[in-house]
Design an enzyme around this catalytic site. Structure first.
Site, short mmCIF file in Angstrom:
data_model
loop_
_atom_site.label_atom_id
_atom_site.label_comp_id
_atom_site.label_asym_id
_atom_site.label_seq_id
_atom_site.Cartn_x
_atom_site.Cartn_y
_atom_site.Cartn_z
CB CYS A 100 -0.98 -0.04 1.17
SG CYS A 100 -2.30 1.18 1.09
CB ALA A 101 1.04 4.25 2.11
#
Length: 181
Positions: A100-101
């Site tokens: 994800c991030a």
């Protein structure tokens, strides 16, 4: 040993699904809080950690996993000990996994320069010179595994199992949880 770093605001699915799948494969997995014994994720789920960052032996690591969630990613980036652990793991050639991030942490360190990777859609500009595969759920390049988002948690977790225990173990876990995409 697999360490999954949990900073306040982490994405729960991206930490717990891989932890579950890895444990089903027989891997030793530790949910590691940056501070304290409990960590609350980005969606209000509080998790009891197995240990704190101060108790992790970098030499015992086989894999280091960085879940996403902007709060968790920011907490990791602001913690000098967490960043030092990531740097030690990379230097030793330990499997590094980020979803994800969290791949932006590895990109900021230069570890994804000219490597294939994936990240949360819309964060590509934060990936430096990584070659981002926007259509992929999970990408492996060398000893680095990146995943797209919470919806990729099963694919990501099974790829971690494959990396540590091999394809037969990953298939066995996939069958055990009846995950067939």
């Amino acid at each position: 040993m697999v360490a999954i770093l949990l900073g306040a605001g982490f994405e729960e699915a991206e930490a717990l699904v891989p932890a579950d799948l890895l444990r089903r494969s027989g891997a030793e997995v530790k949910l590691v809080a940056l501070k304290g014994n409990e960590v609350t994720g980005g969606h209000g789920i509080t998790v009891a950690a197995d240990c704190t960052l101060a108790n992790v032996d970098p030499e015992a690591l086989d894999m280091l996993v960085l879940p996403g969630g902007l709060g968790g990613v920011n907490a990791i980036q602001e913690d000098l000990s967490a960043m030092a652990l990531i740097e030690q793991a990379y230097a030793r050639g330990v499997w590094l996994a980020a979803i994800c991030a969290a791949p932006t942490i590895l990109a900021n360190l230069g570890y994804l320069d000219r490597r294939q990777a994936v990240c949360y859609p819309g964060m590509e500009e934060l990936m430096g010179s990584a070659v981002v595969d926007k259509g992929a759920s999970v990408v492996v390049d060398g000893h680095i595994i990146t995943g797209r988002a919470a919806g990729s948690a099963f694919d990501f977790g099974l790829r971690l199992v494959d990396a540590l225990k091999g394809p037969n173990a990953a298939e066995k876990v996939r069958d055990a949880v009846h995950y067939h995409c």
